[in-house]
Design a protein around this motif. Structure first.
Motif, PDB file in Angstrom:
ATOM      1  N   PRO A 119       0.810  -1.228   0.000  1.00 46.27           N
ATOM      2  CA  PRO A 119       0.000   0.000   0.000  1.00 46.27           C
ATOM      3  C   PRO A 119       0.838   1.271   0.000  1.00 46.27           C
ATOM      4  CG  PRO A 119      -0.844  -1.581   1.604  1.00 46.27           C
ATOM      5  CD  PRO A 119       0.495  -2.090   1.157  1.00 46.27           C
ATOM      6  N   MET A 120       1.963   1.248   0.706  1.00 49.07           N
ATOM      7  CA  MET A 120       2.825   2.431   0.759  1.00 49.07           C
ATOM      8  C   MET A 120       3.544   2.646  -0.573  1.00 49.07           C
ATOM      9  SD  MET A 120       4.414   2.205   4.625  1.00 49.07           S
ATOM     10  CE  MET A 120       4.743   0.443   4.615  1.00 49.07           C
ATOM     11  N   LEU A 121       3.950   1.561  -1.214  1.00 51.50           N
ATOM     12  CA  LEU A 121       4.655   1.676  -2.487  1.00 51.50           C
ATOM     13  C   LEU A 121       3.714   2.055  -3.627  1.00 51.50           C
ATOM     14  CD1 LEU A 121       7.041  -1.414  -2.269  1.00 51.50           C
ATOM     15  CD2 LEU A 121       7.635   0.997  -1.960  1.00 51.50           C
ATOM     16  N   ASP A 122       2.452   1.688  -3.510  1.00 53.60           N
ATOM     17  CA  ASP A 122       1.484   2.022  -4.558  1.00 53.60           C
ATOM     18  C   ASP A 122       0.846   3.399  -4.369  1.00 53.60           C
ATOM     19  OD1 ASP A 122       1.816  -0.181  -6.164  1.00 53.60           O
ATOM     20  OD2 ASP A 122       0.191  -1.342  -5.258  1.00 53.60           O
ATOM     21  N   ARG A 159       5.881  11.003  -5.010  1.00 57.07           N
ATOM     22  CA  ARG A 159       6.134  12.076  -5.970  1.00 57.07           C
ATOM     23  C   ARG A 159       6.498  13.385  -5.270  1.00 57.07           C
ATOM     24  NH1 ARG A 159       7.717  10.822 -10.817  1.00 57.07           N
ATOM     25  NH2 ARG A 159       6.285   9.528 -12.021  1.00 57.07           N
ATOM     26  N   ALA A 160       6.061  13.524  -4.019  1.00 58.54           N
ATOM     27  CA  ALA A 160       6.371  14.758  -3.274  1.00 58.54           C
ATOM     28  C   ALA A 160       7.824  14.799  -2.818  1.00 58.54           C
ATOM     29  CB  ALA A 160       5.438  14.880  -2.067  1.00 58.54           C
ATOM     30  N   LEU A 161       8.543  13.666  -2.923  1.00 65.01           N
ATOM     31  CA  LEU A 161       9.959  13.642  -2.561  1.00 65.01           C
ATOM     32  C   LEU A 161      10.767  14.411  -3.610  1.00 65.01           C
ATOM     33  CD1 LEU A 161      10.293   9.855  -1.577  1.00 65.01           C
ATOM     34  CD2 LEU A 161      10.070  11.824  -0.024  1.00 65.01           C
ATOM     35  N   PRO A 162      11.965  14.853  -3.249  1.00 65.15           N
ATOM     36  CA  PRO A 162      12.797  15.574  -4.222  1.00 65.15           C
ATOM     37  C   PRO A 162      13.122  14.720  -5.443  1.00 65.15           C
ATOM     38  CG  PRO A 162      13.630  15.871  -1.995  1.00 65.15           C
ATOM     39  CD  PRO A 162      12.574  14.813  -1.907  1.00 65.15           C
ATOM     40  N   LYS A 163      13.263  15.375  -6.575  1.00 58.96           N
ATOM     41  CA  LYS A 163      13.677  14.666  -7.779  1.00 58.96           C
ATOM     42  C   LYS A 163      15.085  14.103  -7.576  1.00 58.96           C
ATOM     43  CE  LYS A 163      10.842  17.178 -11.129  1.00 58.96           C
ATOM     44  NZ  LYS A 163      10.833  17.995 -12.380  1.00 58.96           N
ATOM     45  N   GLY A 164      15.342  12.976  -8.208  1.00 54.69           N
ATOM     46  CA  GLY A 164      16.633  12.331  -8.068  1.00 54.69           C
ATOM     47  C   GLY A 164      16.707  11.332  -6.936  1.00 54.69           C
ATOM     48  N   THR A 165      15.623  11.223  -6.158  1.00 53.34           N
ATOM     49  CA  THR A 165      15.603  10.264  -5.062  1.00 53.34           C
ATOM     50  C   THR A 165      15.270   8.874  -5.584  1.00 53.34           C
ATOM     51  OG1 THR A 165      13.281  10.769  -4.621  1.00 53.34           O
ATOM     52  CG2 THR A 165      14.925  11.972  -3.331  1.00 53.34           C
ATOM     53  N   VAL A 166      15.537   7.880  -4.741  1.00 49.42           N
ATOM     54  CA  VAL A 166      15.161   6.505  -5.058  1.00 49.42           C
ATOM     55  C   VAL A 166      13.658   6.426  -5.298  1.00 49.42           C
ATOM     56  CG1 VAL A 166      15.055   4.139  -4.177  1.00 49.42           C
ATOM     57  CG2 VAL A 166      17.084   5.548  -3.735  1.00 49.42           C
ATOM     58  N   GLY A 167      12.890   7.127  -4.475  1.00 48.65           N
ATOM     59  CA  GLY A 167      11.439   7.104  -4.616  1.00 48.65           C
ATOM     60  C   GLY A 167      10.968   7.596  -5.964  1.00 48.65           C
ATOM     61  N   HIS A 168      11.527   8.725  -6.419  1.00 44.61           N
ATOM     62  CA  HIS A 168      11.154   9.249  -7.736  1.00 44.61           C
ATOM     63  C   HIS A 168      11.500   8.244  -8.835  1.00 44.61           C
ATOM     64  CE1 HIS A 168       9.553  13.321  -8.611  1.00 44.61           C
ATOM     65  NE2 HIS A 168       9.661  13.441  -7.286  1.00 44.61           N
ATOM     66  N   ALA A 169      12.690   7.668  -8.754  1.00 40.84           N
ATOM     67  CA  ALA A 169      13.103   6.690  -9.763  1.00 40.84           C
ATOM     68  C   ALA A 169      12.188   5.470  -9.732  1.00 40.84           C
ATOM     69  CB  ALA A 169      14.551   6.276  -9.520  1.00 40.84           C
ATOM     70  N   TYR A 170      11.770   5.072  -8.540  1.00 37.46           N
ATOM     71  CA  TYR A 170      10.883   3.912  -8.402  1.00 37.46           C
ATOM     72  C   TYR A 170       9.525   4.194  -9.046  1.00 37.46           C
ATOM     73  CZ  TYR A 170       7.832   0.453  -6.214  1.00 37.46           C
ATOM     74  OH  TYR A 170       6.902  -0.549  -6.001  1.00 37.46           O
ATOM     75  N   VAL A 171       8.940   5.329  -8.739  1.00 41.55           N
ATOM     76  CA  VAL A 171       7.629   5.659  -9.306  1.00 41.55           C
ATOM     77  C   VAL A 171       7.721   5.811 -10.823  1.00 41.55           C
ATOM     78  CG1 VAL A 171       5.857   7.456  -9.413  1.00 41.55           C
ATOM     79  CG2 VAL A 171       6.702   6.658  -7.196  1.00 41.55           C
ATOM     80  N   ASP A 172       8.771   6.457 -11.312  1.00 35.81           N
ATOM     81  CA  ASP A 172       8.961   6.575 -12.762  1.00 35.81           C
ATOM     82  C   ASP A 172       9.014   5.192 -13.407  1.00 35.81           C
ATOM     83  OD1 ASP A 172       9.038   9.326 -12.634  1.00 35.81           O
ATOM     84  OD2 ASP A 172      11.230   9.468 -12.720  1.00 35.81           O
ATOM     85  N   PHE A 173       9.760   4.289 -12.797  1.00 38.71           N
ATOM     86  CA  PHE A 173       9.906   2.925 -13.314  1.00 38.71           C
ATOM     87  C   PHE A 173       8.558   2.208 -13.310  1.00 38.71           C
ATOM     88  CE2 PHE A 173      10.486  -1.595 -12.364  1.00 38.71           C
ATOM     89  CZ  PHE A 173      11.295  -2.003 -13.414  1.00 38.71           C
ATOM     90  N   MET A 174       7.852   2.239 -12.211  1.00 37.66           N
ATOM     91  CA  MET A 174       6.585   1.514 -12.098  1.00 37.66           C
ATOM     92  C   MET A 174       5.534   2.053 -13.061  1.00 37.66           C
ATOM     93  SD  MET A 174       7.198  -0.838  -9.860  1.00 37.66           S
ATOM     94  CE  MET A 174       5.691  -1.463  -9.112  1.00 37.66           C
ATOM     95  N   GLU A 175       5.459   3.372 -13.208  1.00 34.80           N
ATOM     96  CA  GLU A 175       4.464   3.962 -14.097  1.00 34.80           C
ATOM     97  C   GLU A 175       4.840   3.729 -15.557  1.00 34.80           C
ATOM     98  OE1 GLU A 175       3.922   8.012 -12.889  1.00 34.80           O
ATOM     99  OE2 GLU A 175       2.882   7.439 -11.020  1.00 34.80           O
ATOM    100  N   ARG A 176       6.119   3.806 -15.879  1.00 28.04           N
ATOM    101  CA  ARG A 176       6.569   3.540 -17.247  1.00 28.04           C
ATOM    102  C   ARG A 176       6.287   2.098 -17.660  1.00 28.04           C
ATOM    103  NH1 ARG A 176      11.426   4.828 -16.469  1.00 28.04           N
ATOM    104  NH2 ARG A 176      12.361   2.765 -16.268  1.00 28.04           N
ATOM    105  N   GLY A 184       4.005   0.154 -16.291  1.00 25.89           N
ATOM    106  CA  GLY A 184       2.614  -0.243 -16.044  1.00 25.89           C
ATOM    107  C   GLY A 184       2.484  -1.263 -14.920  1.00 25.89           C
ATOM    108  N   LEU A 185       3.291  -1.114 -13.869  1.00 27.41           N
ATOM    109  CA  LEU A 185       3.331  -2.080 -12.778  1.00 27.41           C
ATOM    110  C   LEU A 185       2.750  -1.489 -11.497  1.00 27.41           C
ATOM    111  CD1 LEU A 185       7.010  -3.320 -13.238  1.00 27.41           C
ATOM    112  CD2 LEU A 185       4.933  -4.476 -14.025  1.00 27.41           C
ATOM    113  N   THR A 186       2.321  -2.370 -10.615  1.00 27.26           N
ATOM    114  CA  THR A 186       1.955  -1.986  -9.257  1.00 27.26           C
ATOM    115  C   THR A 186       2.512  -3.038  -8.308  1.00 27.26           C
ATOM    116  OG1 THR A 186      -0.131  -3.229  -9.254  1.00 27.26           O
ATOM    117  CG2 THR A 186      -0.210  -0.925 -10.023  1.00 27.26           C
ATOM    118  N   ALA A 187       2.771  -2.635  -7.076  1.00 26.25           N
ATOM    119  CA  ALA A 187       3.201  -3.601  -6.069  1.00 26.25           C
ATOM    120  C   ALA A 187       2.100  -4.634  -5.824  1.00 26.25           C
ATOM    121  CB  ALA A 187       3.560  -2.874  -4.773  1.00 26.25           C
ATOM    122  N   GLN A 188       0.848  -4.196  -5.871  1.00 27.70           N
ATOM    123  CA  GLN A 188      -0.271  -5.115  -5.657  1.00 27.70           C
ATOM    124  C   GLN A 188      -0.356  -6.159  -6.762  1.00 27.70           C
ATOM    125  OE1 GLN A 188      -2.244  -5.337  -2.955  1.00 27.70           O
ATOM    126  NE2 GLN A 188      -3.131  -7.166  -3.905  1.00 27.70           N
TER     127      GLN A 188
END
Length: 240
Positions: A51-54, A60-77, A79-83
């Motif tokens: 739930p936290m990863l999805d 997205r509110a984290l600074p650009k260049g963070t692991v989180g931003h890269a993760y969300v970019d990867f998952m959305e590109r 078409g994946l979800t943790a669920q």
């Protein structure tokens, strides 16, 4: 394995192969985790990650260049979800041994960090990237099922790419990089998402996947884009 070769997106087959071949590896990996200071702290918290990863809004509110931003970019590109990975594993759960709650939580954590491994290691979701990432995963959490899939995947890919791509170098590099890196499963994943990606890779001692990137370059020179690597040559339309 033949079903997985025919369709690398048939993730359920991965769970069948791992269960068939891993023997006591899962238990050994769990006990190594549980006996570490980081593992003890994480077991006490028992966070459930999907739930936290999805929830991409807070990431997205984290600074650009963070692991989180890269993760969300990867998952959305992609078409994946943790669920989605949870759903695939649940198709198989009926065949799993009767593990206790701590074992289930640890198994879920290994599953739920798979796509984060992609982001941190630099391996893509093309067939070669997935095979190389499984070798990396074996270096992190050894198991015969995982390394069997990786090895057979690389052997299959070799049939459809130039020899200069040196596919088995990717296999060996994945194992080496995974073993040399800090154990990602022991990390505070939510805190990790806040870190700059390059800094996190340096702190975790995750090396650049040089052999994999070389293989992609060789294939690109021959007109093969990443998602075509590993396909039957008759299925591939080579770029002019």
């Amino acid at each position: 394995m033949q079903n997985l070769i025919a369709d690398k997106e048939d993730t359920e087959q991965v769970f069948h192969i791992i269960e068939s071949l891993n023997g006591r590896s899962f238990e050994k990996n769990f006990h190594a985790f549980a006996e570490s200071e980081e593992g003890k702290a994480l077991l006490a918290k028992r966070e459930y990650l999907p739930p936290m990863l999805d929830d991409h809004d807070w990431i997205r509110a984290l600074p650009k260049g963070t692991v989180g931003h890269a993760y969300v970019d990867f998952m959305e590109r992609e078409g994946l979800t943790a669920q989605g990975l949870v759903d695939e594993s649940e198709k198989f759960r009926g065949a799993v041994r009767d593990f206790d709650d701590d074992y289930y939580w640890f198994g879920n954590r290994l599953r739920d960090t798979h796509d984060l491994f992609h982001v941190l290691s630099g391996y893509g979701r093309d067939a070669l990237g997935e095979a190389s990432l499984l070798a990396f995963t074996y270096g992190q959490n050894p198991g015969l099922g995982v390394i069997f899939i990786s090895y057979m995947g690389c052997r299959q890919i070799m049939k459809s790419v130039p020899k200069e791509a040196r596919i088995m170098d990717c296999f060996r590099e994945g194992k080496r990089n995974g073993a040399a890196a800090s154990r990602i499963v022991r990390e505070d994943i939510i805190a990790l998402l806040h870190e700059p990606l390059d800094a996190a890779r340096a702190r975790l001692n995750i090396a650049k996947p040089v052999a994999y990137l070389h293989a992609l370059d060789v294939c690109a020179e021959k007109g093969l884009v990443a998602h075509q690597i590993g396909l039957d040559p008759n299925q591939v339309q080579v770029a002019a």
